[in-house]
Design an enzyme around this catalytic site. Sequence first.
Site, PDB file in Angstrom:
ATOM      1  CG  ASN A   8      -2.191  -0.834   0.941  1.00 22.34           C
ATOM      2  OD1 ASN A   8      -2.502  -1.175  -0.193  1.00 22.34           O
ATOM      3  ND2 ASN A   8      -2.908  -1.169   1.998  1.00 22.34           N
ATOM      4  CB  ALA A  52      -1.937  14.297 -11.450  1.00 18.99           C
ATOM      5  CB  CYS A  60      -6.118   0.864   2.861  1.00 20.11           C
ATOM      6  SG  CYS A  60      -7.374  -0.382   3.196  1.00 20.11           S
ATOM      7  CE  LYS A  63      -5.877   0.795   8.533  1.00 17.70           C
ATOM      8  NZ  LYS A  63      -4.911  -0.283   8.143  1.00 17.70           N
TER       9      LYS A  63
END
Length: 233
Positions: A8, A52, A60, A63
């Site tokens: 992520n 962009a 997700c 964090k």
Amino acid sequence: ELTKYAANAMLATRISFMNDLARLAERVGVDIEDVRRGIGSDSRIGYSFLYAGTGYGGSCFPKDVQALQRTAQEHGAPLRVLRAVEDVNNDQKSTLVRKASDRFGSLSGRRFALWGLAFKPNTDDMREAPARTIMEALWAAGASVVAYDPIAADECRRIYGDRPDLVLAASPLEAVRGADALMIATEWKEFRSPSFDEMRDRLKHPVIFDGRNLYDPALVRGKGFEYFSVGRS
């Protein structure tokens, strides 16, 4: 666990990199969409998460980027790249408000239509959504907001309650009626092919601040709008 956070964090890094690059593109007169298509055509890079816009949100990415930084700090190996990723993202959420200030000067007393409240389409999740930063910055500047989102209106009411500087509209065209300008924060499909003639007639000023680069700049300007997007000339 480290692999999950790293995945992520990498996607968040791609988003912030493109947003940072978009600022440079605006300064040198380059269309960030041309850059995206060019670098995305490299099979080592690909096209995913290279758009962009007004930054990432949700449950997700913010964090996990923060959690990975905390873990790295606790173990004496700070992740300097991720600190920059987060800084760029936090700043990028205010880009439309800065553009509006450059266009109008004082925003006090002005009314802005906002299309999109959720952090991404097909959810009512407003956690860390750019729309929240946009609205709160407009309110701090003395402006009011008329917002429309297909499904996140109830979540917006839950977060902000009843306040005089926020109206939740029943349709996109209702939101723009009498507004000084339109801001777009979420790339819902229904926003992609609006009636530009009706929009222009209902807006007080034919001005669009597009935080998701939904439209072709030449087409929209040909319809009589002032069009401000992210990294596009």
